[in-house]
Design a protein around this motif. Sequence first.
Motif, PDB file in Angstrom:
ATOM      1  N   VAL A 176       0.869  -1.174   0.000  1.00  0.00           N
ATOM      2  CA  VAL A 176       0.000   0.000   0.000  1.00  0.00           C
ATOM      3  C   VAL A 176       0.908   1.225   0.000  1.00  0.00           C
ATOM      4  O   VAL A 176       1.754   1.381   0.888  1.00  0.00           O
ATOM      5  CB  VAL A 176      -0.911   0.015   1.244  1.00  0.00           C
ATOM      6  N   ILE A 177       0.776   2.071  -1.000  1.00  0.00           N
ATOM      7  CA  ILE A 177       1.607   3.271  -1.107  1.00  0.00           C
ATOM      8  C   ILE A 177       0.741   4.476  -0.779  1.00  0.00           C
ATOM      9  O   ILE A 177      -0.287   4.700  -1.417  1.00  0.00           O
ATOM     10  CB  ILE A 177       2.234   3.382  -2.504  1.00  0.00           C
ATOM     11  N   THR A 178       1.146   5.227   0.243  1.00  0.00           N
ATOM     12  CA  THR A 178       0.316   6.329   0.727  1.00  0.00           C
ATOM     13  C   THR A 178       1.092   7.634   0.751  1.00  0.00           C
ATOM     14  O   THR A 178       2.317   7.655   0.819  1.00  0.00           O
ATOM     15  CB  THR A 178      -0.222   6.044   2.146  1.00  0.00           C
ATOM     16  N   SER A 179       0.338   8.726   0.710  1.00  0.00           N
ATOM     17  CA  SER A 179       0.901  10.070   0.768  1.00  0.00           C
ATOM     18  C   SER A 179      -0.138  10.975   1.407  1.00  0.00           C
ATOM     19  O   SER A 179      -1.326  10.636   1.461  1.00  0.00           O
ATOM     20  CB  SER A 179       1.248  10.557  -0.645  1.00  0.00           C
ATOM     21  N   SER A 180       0.301  12.089   1.910  1.00  0.00           N
ATOM     22  CA  SER A 180      -0.644  13.051   2.471  1.00  0.00           C
ATOM     23  C   SER A 180      -0.101  14.453   2.237  1.00  0.00           C
ATOM     24  O   SER A 180       1.087  14.642   1.923  1.00  0.00           O
ATOM     25  CB  SER A 180      -0.834  12.812   3.974  1.00  0.00           C
ATOM     26  N   ALA A 181      -0.955  15.445   2.407  1.00  0.00           N
ATOM     27  CA  ALA A 181      -0.520  16.828   2.234  1.00  0.00           C
ATOM     28  C   ALA A 181       0.547  17.191   3.255  1.00  0.00           C
ATOM     29  O   ALA A 181       1.506  17.906   2.957  1.00  0.00           O
ATOM     30  CB  ALA A 181      -1.720  17.767   2.355  1.00  0.00           C
ATOM     31  N   ALA A 182       0.400  16.669   4.467  1.00  0.00           N
ATOM     32  CA  ALA A 182       1.361  16.989   5.530  1.00  0.00           C
ATOM     33  C   ALA A 182       2.655  16.203   5.370  1.00  0.00           C
ATOM     34  O   ALA A 182       3.732  16.676   5.768  1.00  0.00           O
ATOM     35  CB  ALA A 182       0.740  16.699   6.896  1.00  0.00           C
ATOM     36  N   ALA A 183       2.566  15.004   4.799  1.00  0.00           N
ATOM     37  CA  ALA A 183       3.750  14.151   4.659  1.00  0.00           C
ATOM     38  C   ALA A 183       3.693  13.462   3.295  1.00  0.00           C
ATOM     39  O   ALA A 183       3.377  12.282   3.186  1.00  0.00           O
ATOM     40  CB  ALA A 183       3.793  13.130   5.790  1.00  0.00           C
ATOM     41  N   PRO A 184       4.008  14.208   2.237  1.00  0.00           N
ATOM     42  CA  PRO A 184       3.919  13.622   0.895  1.00  0.00           C
ATOM     43  C   PRO A 184       4.974  12.545   0.670  1.00  0.00           C
ATOM     44  O   PRO A 184       6.075  12.606   1.224  1.00  0.00           O
ATOM     45  CB  PRO A 184       4.152  14.820  -0.028  1.00  0.00           C
ATOM     46  N   SER A 185       4.632  11.561  -0.131  1.00  0.00           N
ATOM     47  CA  SER A 185       5.597  10.573  -0.600  1.00  0.00           C
ATOM     48  C   SER A 185       5.997  10.951  -2.025  1.00  0.00           C
ATOM     49  O   SER A 185       5.139  11.202  -2.872  1.00  0.00           O
ATOM     50  CB  SER A 185       4.999   9.167  -0.562  1.00  0.00           C
ATOM     51  N   LEU A 186       7.292  11.013  -2.282  1.00  0.00           N
ATOM     52  CA  LEU A 186       7.812  11.513  -3.553  1.00  0.00           C
ATOM     53  C   LEU A 186       8.791  10.503  -4.133  1.00  0.00           C
ATOM     54  O   LEU A 186       9.757  10.108  -3.472  1.00  0.00           O
ATOM     55  CB  LEU A 186       8.520  12.858  -3.347  1.00  0.00           C
ATOM     56  N   PHE A 187       8.574  10.082  -5.386  1.00  0.00           N
ATOM     57  CA  PHE A 187       9.479   9.191  -6.094  1.00  0.00           C
ATOM     58  C   PHE A 187       9.999   9.948  -7.309  1.00  0.00           C
ATOM     59  O   PHE A 187       9.214  10.423  -8.139  1.00  0.00           O
ATOM     60  CB  PHE A 187       8.748   7.923  -6.559  1.00  0.00           C
TER      61      PHE A 187
END
Length: 276
Positions: free
Chosen positions: A250-261
């Motif tokens: 499960v790959i997750t991201s949020s406005a407060a803690a974005p995940s960036l590739f």
Amino acid sequence: SSSGADSGSSSGADSGSSSGADSGMDAGCPAPVTGTLYVAPTGSDATGNGSQTCPFVTITMALSTTTTATGPTTIMVVSGNSSTPNVYGAGCTAGGASCDATPIHVTDGMHHGILIEGTSGIPSATVVTGGTTAADDSVFLVNPANVGFQNLTIAPKRVGAGSGSSRVEGTIGIDFIAPPVGAGSEAVITNVVISGIAKSSNTDSTGSGIAMSGGTSPTVGPGVTIVGGDHAVLVTQAASGATPAASHPVITSSAAAPSLFQSTQFACVRVETANG
């Protein structure tokens, strides 16, 4: 991406579990808090017991004590700061024989749940480096289910060599070769930077930031940044007996803690079947 706050130490360990550390290694060391072990450049694998007062110096030593644990263990990896990080693995801050050999191997016997966590909420303050020799296929090699990572920078260094079918892949950041979790939730990777090397006109790239097979399905994010490498996340369906065991992270991201590739050579996320 991370909040800039220093979280000090983190919970996440089961206070009812046993870390398996030997509190009698040094009579001057208090027993470690059950379910929590510490690693620091100022520690010692010979005289430390994993307590905050008497930490181990290698992550490998802390991991080795978890084979007798009866519940989950959090390994707190003591941080420096963003300008002068504490480095573990190749070229570690402690130096010489006090550095972890990589890959840092989480073996099958370490199966009660492990979280490897920097003590600072700033990933750049805690760096684990590997892949400086041809034998370093990964910085972390994970065999059991439910092994998580938090508040770390993981820095693979060996790039790929050759081309086409003869190409040898570079070092992977975290290589999960693990079955699905038997009960409870899968592990989480959060607030982690995997700082690989991007392909350029002068060099090949390192291996994938995170690779997984065997059915393990950790949650990646929020707050995971993966730079460079072949892929950010590589999922390979591997055979387990007669039935293929498919990993499905499960790959997750949020406005407060974005995940960036970013800056990967091939794909951000690649899924391969057993026949390629």
